[in-house]
Enzyme design. Sequence first.
Site, short mmCIF file in Angstrom:
data_model
loop_
_atom_site.label_atom_id
_atom_site.label_comp_id
_atom_site.label_asym_id
_atom_site.label_seq_id
_atom_site.Cartn_x
_atom_site.Cartn_y
_atom_site.Cartn_z
N LYS A 284 1.17 -1.48 -0.22
CA LYS A 284 -0.35 0.25 -0.33
C LYS A 284 0.98 0.89 -0.05
O LYS A 284 1.50 1.57 0.71
CB LYS A 284 -0.92 -0.22 1.47
CG LYS A 284 -1.95 1.25 1.55
CD LYS A 284 -2.60 0.88 2.20
CE LYS A 284 -3.83 1.81 2.07
NZ LYS A 284 -5.05 1.71 2.96
N GLU A 389 -19.80 -5.19 10.49
CA GLU A 389 -20.67 -4.12 11.69
C GLU A 389 -21.70 -5.51 11.74
O GLU A 389 -22.02 -4.65 12.88
CB GLU A 389 -21.19 -3.01 10.39
CG GLU A 389 -20.50 -2.13 9.82
CD GLU A 389 -19.02 -2.60 9.03
OE1 GLU A 389 -18.46 -1.74 8.35
OE2 GLU A 389 -19.35 -3.77 8.08
N ARG A 417 -24.96 -1.20 7.39
CA ARG A 417 -25.25 -2.92 7.18
C ARG A 417 -25.43 -3.73 8.06
O ARG A 417 -25.62 -5.10 7.93
CB ARG A 417 -23.28 -3.19 6.63
CG ARG A 417 -23.11 -2.40 6.08
CD ARG A 417 -21.11 -2.30 5.60
NE ARG A 417 -21.06 -3.15 4.58
CZ ARG A 417 -20.14 -3.33 4.18
NH1 ARG A 417 -18.92 -3.42 4.18
NH2 ARG A 417 -20.25 -5.04 2.98
#
Length: 653
Positions: A284, A389, A417
């Site tokens: 990344k 979640e 969600r």
Amino acid sequence: MSEILPTINAPRDLHGLSDDQLQQVAQEVREHIIDTVGEIGGHFGANLGTCEIAVALHSLLNSPLDKVLWDVGHQAYPHKILTGRRDQLQTIRHYEGLAPFCSIEESKHDIMGAGHASTSISYAVGLKEAMRRGLEPDGHVVAVIGDGAMTGGVALEAVGHAGGLGTPVVVILNDNGMSIAPNVGALSRMFNRIRLNPKLWHAREDVETGLTRLPAGIGHVFETFGPHFKESIKAFWAPGLWWEELDWAYIGVIDGHDVRALRRALREALVAERPVVIHCATVKGKGWAPAEEGGLEGMEEWHAAKPQSIVDRKPAVKAARPATSGPAVQSTAPPPPPAYTQVFGEALLAEAVADPRVLGITAAMNSGTGLSILQRELPSAYFDVGIAEQHAVLLAAGMALAGAKPVAAIYSTFLQRAFDQIVHDVCLQRLNVIFAMDRAGLVGDDGPTHHGVFDIAYLRALPNIVLMAPRDEAMLVHMLHTAIAYDDGPVALRYPRGAGLGVPLPETPERLEIGTGELLSEPANARVALLGYGTGVARALAAAELLAADGIAATVADARFAKPLDGALVAQLAAEHELLVTVEEGVLAGGFGSAVLEALSDAGSSVRTLRVGLPDRFVTHGTPALLHAEVGFTPERIAERVRAAVTGRDRVA
């Protein structure tokens, strides 16, 4: 060496290039992102890590006949660049510019609109199964998903289903050990063990062959034990056995920055006619030294770049203070107000220190929710569940069953969600769970996938839950304390992104009476009453000042609670004024204003009512100020609508 990227206007322009040329294109894409995003701001680190993946994919596939699905989409800038949007990249995340994530309205090459993680594999399975039934021209389907998104349960559900169906899709697992912050959980640790140990990359076949070649008849014994015993031995070493047990073919670990290796693996996967995962190790922030050399902290810091943060492909140097020959002059300017997120994080820490029952839960957003403060100062009270979640809410439910006071700090948009868990596992059982919903309202450049505009409406219908919203940062401290002290079920607390209003924070938080509002101003002869909720209160106060300049006196009240609503306050405002105006930063359908209308109807009131809020459509991306102006959520527009209603120039509903 001449540049190639300026000649790439569509994916087909990559098809005739050599591996070396494609590697060059990937580097040119990376440099274009550094130059552009470093100037305008935007998602950064994840995109630098997917340049070679995007180039390899589009060099072999025929998009949009072949489908490339980018999970979340904050890693899809290289894809946008290669699909005809290179010269528009400087508009990304800006009002009326390119969308911050993939958007099916923006390009035929954006197969799915995305903004929430872990969804791409399910999309891929659905697309391919429709193709297999002749409902769509047949083509390859490839999903690109990060290891962070793989911590989401829906991704694991899709993997299991695709393996059971034998759906011939390809998943590129972009494994960089990060989402925004470092990943958590056992699955993440497994990926890290694999990606960091090259000796495991090709161990599986070596182990299988070696077992049967052991001397003195031992190898024959292993052979006679049968395949189950051999598989259990290989599982200790084999990186891809988890996938293969779910009927996926596993290729990896591949260097995700080697175009030649990626293309070789993709060719094999695309002809396999079964589910295949290509496990790629990437970095990344690849090619950007502050991210690469800064370790996990550097990767997290450069997840997104701020505007003008990069100059000449180097971090911008902060301007030094001018030297003075005399004594140092202290600035008299007051410090900027703290962000709501910071205020919440510090208030939660204070509550957790005072009460060991208080526990903080985040779903992979420790810094974004302010829980990084709790993580640093009181780690025993801190839980990060990853991009999960649903599990976060169920974890909180389990804690509440045992007498804890769990605070699930989740963005408003992401809490959507876990709606079923809120309904069935928290509200139905009246558990003492606190939902701290950051980013309530229009959040800005991340656009419609991240605006927190539905929580009032989707929570207000649920029994047993208390809904509250602070008008300023001081009230946020009081409301958090109130929510934790409340002992009769769940509480949902919404607050906006960005800086507070600059009001002093209380030294000792107070416990509010549930379901009570507050009159803030009550001028004589007021014909209009403005009833605000959350950020709507500041808009109402400012609109009242504008109306006063026109000779229209307006009472202003803070509802504080959307559920239970202060019926007495609503009735008083209705009885004493010609016009009642509700102001909320949420959708009008089913929202706070609807609650007021219901209360008035039940009471038989006929007062004229004007609801101010957000329209029945998805609002685009842009700065909050621009978006508020677009939808009319400004003091000026509110005052204008009130004037029209008072003078009879506008019907009120």
